[in-house]
Design an enzyme around this catalytic site. Sequence first.
Site, mmCIF file in Angstrom:
data_model
loop_
_atom_site.group_PDB
_atom_site.id
_atom_site.type_symbol
_atom_site.label_atom_id
_atom_site.label_comp_id
_atom_site.label_asym_id
_atom_site.label_seq_id
_atom_site.Cartn_x
_atom_site.Cartn_y
_atom_site.Cartn_z
ATOM 1 N N TYR A 82 -26.525 4.619 -17.102
ATOM 2 C CA TYR A 82 -25.063 4.494 -17.766
ATOM 3 C C TYR A 82 -24.293 5.750 -18.162
ATOM 4 C CZ TYR A 82 -21.703 2.263 -20.873
ATOM 5 O OH TYR A 82 -20.375 1.753 -21.370
ATOM 6 N N PHE A 102 3.714 7.112 -4.965
ATOM 7 C CA PHE A 102 3.392 5.821 -4.479
ATOM 8 C C PHE A 102 3.540 4.773 -5.494
ATOM 9 C CE2 PHE A 102 -0.350 3.106 -3.599
ATOM 10 C CZ PHE A 102 0.013 2.519 -2.187
ATOM 11 N N ASP A 103 3.649 3.568 -4.695
ATOM 12 C CA ASP A 103 3.819 2.386 -5.489
ATOM 13 C C ASP A 103 3.140 2.141 -6.962
ATOM 14 O OD1 ASP A 103 2.154 1.572 -4.227
ATOM 15 O OD2 ASP A 103 2.928 -0.424 -3.598
ATOM 16 N N ASP A 135 -1.311 14.168 -6.800
ATOM 17 C CA ASP A 135 -1.814 12.881 -6.257
ATOM 18 C C ASP A 135 -2.507 13.166 -5.100
ATOM 19 O OD1 ASP A 135 -2.526 10.464 -4.985
ATOM 20 O OD2 ASP A 135 -0.594 9.609 -5.652
ATOM 21 N N ALA A 150 -5.085 11.897 -3.121
ATOM 22 C CA ALA A 150 -5.618 10.709 -2.378
ATOM 23 C C ALA A 150 -6.075 11.568 -0.804
ATOM 24 C CB ALA A 150 -4.738 9.685 -2.107
ATOM 25 N N LYS A 171 -9.548 6.977 0.198
ATOM 26 C CA LYS A 171 -8.842 7.595 1.336
ATOM 27 C C LYS A 171 -9.622 8.843 1.888
ATOM 28 C CE LYS A 171 -5.199 5.320 -0.505
ATOM 29 N NZ LYS A 171 -5.655 4.508 -1.924
ATOM 30 N N HIS A 208 5.518 -6.958 -3.290
ATOM 31 C CA HIS A 208 5.197 -6.983 -1.714
ATOM 32 C C HIS A 208 3.690 -7.501 -1.561
ATOM 33 C CE1 HIS A 208 3.125 -3.322 -2.950
ATOM 34 N NE2 HIS A 208 2.486 -3.123 -1.499
HETATM 35 N N1 F0G Z 1 -1.731 7.438 -4.367
HETATM 36 C C1 F0G Z 1 -1.532 7.191 -3.117
HETATM 37 C C2 F0G Z 1 -0.843 8.396 -2.266
HETATM 38 C C3 F0G Z 1 -1.945 6.109 -2.287
HETATM 39 O O1 F0G Z 1 -1.686 6.077 -0.920
HETATM 40 C C4 F0G Z 1 -2.771 5.027 -3.044
HETATM 41 C C5 F0G Z 1 -3.233 3.943 -2.505
HETATM 42 C C6 F0G Z 1 -2.946 5.505 -4.510
HETATM 43 C C7 F0G Z 1 -2.455 6.515 -5.018
HETATM 44 C C8 F0G Z 1 -3.552 4.222 -5.384
HETATM 45 O O2 F0G Z 1 -4.865 4.180 -4.863
HETATM 46 O O3 F0G Z 1 -5.579 2.039 -4.056
HETATM 47 O O4 F0G Z 1 -7.431 3.610 -4.834
HETATM 48 O O5 F0G Z 1 -5.762 2.476 -6.337
HETATM 49 N N2 F0G Z 1 -2.741 3.672 -1.177
HETATM 50 C C9 F0G Z 1 -3.169 2.465 -0.620
HETATM 51 C C10 F0G Z 1 -2.513 2.494 0.739
HETATM 52 C C11 F0G Z 1 -3.286 1.339 -1.229
HETATM 53 O O6 F0G Z 1 -2.642 1.299 1.472
HETATM 54 O O7 F0G Z 1 -1.839 3.349 0.997
HETATM 55 P P1 F0G Z 1 -6.053 3.010 -5.210
#
Ligand code: F0G
Length: 464
Positions: free
Chosen positions: A78, A130-131, A221, A223, A264, A456
């Site tokens: 843990y 990102f959304d 960010d 990813a 990613k 969406h």
């Molecule tokens: N930032 C970026 C640039 C992303 O593409 C994503 C997720 C996230 C943050 C959020 O990360 O999914 O681990 O919570 N993108 C996915 C996509 C969902 O399909 O592009 P997460």
Amino acid sequence: MSGNHRESNRQIVPFKAKVIEPIRLIPLDERLAVIERAGLNMFNIRAEDVYIDLLTDSGTGSISNAQLAGMMMGDESYAGSRSFHRLAETFQNLTGLPYVLPSHQGRGAEKVLNSVLVKKNRVVPGNSHFDTTKAHIEFAGGRCVDCTIKEGKSSQTMHPFKGNVDLEKLRATIDEFGPKNIAYVLITVTCNSGGGQPVSLENIHAVSELAHGKGVRVYFDAARFAENAYFIKEREAGYEKKTIPQIVREMFDCVDGCTMSSKKDAIVPMGGLVATRDQGLYEALKVPTILFEGFFTYGGMSGLMMEALAQGLEEVVQEDYLVHRISQSRMLGKWLNEVGVPIVEPVGGHAVFIDGRRFFPHVPEDQFPAQLLCVEMYKEGAVRPVEVGSNLIGRDPDNGDNIRPALDLCRLALPRRVYGKEHLEYVVDVADTVRKTEGSRRSGLMFDKELPGIRHFVSTFKYV
Ligand code: F0G
């Protein structure tokens, strides 16, 4: 070695399959019933009814034998697990960021960081947030200002770094709101919503200088940080001879920290992290991490997943992996181009984006042309893309109006190390067939049920 890979025109695939997962194409009448039942929403389709799944590159990659072996060694303690320390040390060595807090995925990391840095009416300028990122900033009371360069808003303008931040717009935004009201500047590498487009190191340095000069923090960010680094090596003068880890280090040297979805570029099914240089902030971030994610040495991740993540970080910066990865996206883009399917150019890292408005010029912009293309590709061949456009971007949080994004895109995201050339040839044939047949003459879409939140995922559609 890897230089030779690129000099010859042979594509080198630096892995082979040892375990396979069967997939199957269901017949046309079943596909029509499936998409109808799904309310024309890609997220409502059962994965087993999909033949080629290009919904996302998130958490869908194949793990390597070394990752699997590492998972067997996962320490599930843990607090203070060995796997956490391996992850933290690997990440520190790669990025130089000293303080690492795991989270269950990227949006968990976003929740943790924004709950501390964003206060009511604080602004986060950046390049096409990102959304989930935008939603978390707004949820914490903040607002996003998109400062992507104008070339990033056009599907046809050629520019090597379409994810770059417009420095004048950034300066004007910081001056307009005042540095005290800027929570931080966010650079998304690569920029997903803009087409998987990279940001140059020159731009990262300039953003860092500008923001830091005004006392404003800069976060990544991260990813798809490794794909971004590969584009820098390939396209930016002075970096040709640098290794990917050297470029990654120079990128991270410019920022104060990052959030990362490890689903990613770290090639694991689940996980994420927040990292920072600021010890005081690190202490503050422990609180929301413990509240929302888990104790700060696991943050919702299992020990085995942290092992796989640490190993994934080592694999993703290998140049032969990145050469193959980027050339695969590029190859899909080239083939689509050759059959006359309009795509965003140049092709970005993790996906090929088809321009919905140019694909269906007869469909009005407010009738979701890119969503329509996703539906038609599913019907034609059980290929599942996703819309990154008017549906995804949603409504203005202040006045409730539908936002009209610069681009309305159908994204074909490529899971890492999963599909080969034959799969991609099939996808091109499906897109080409939609373009040539009655699929291309369909009317647009309207909401059947528009649901609030990140709409969406949950809303349903019908033909106009
Ligand atoms: N930032 C970026 C640039 C992303 O593409 C994503 C997720 C996230 C943050 C959020 O990360 O999914 O681990 O919570 N993108 C996915 C996509 C969902 O399909 O592009 P997460």
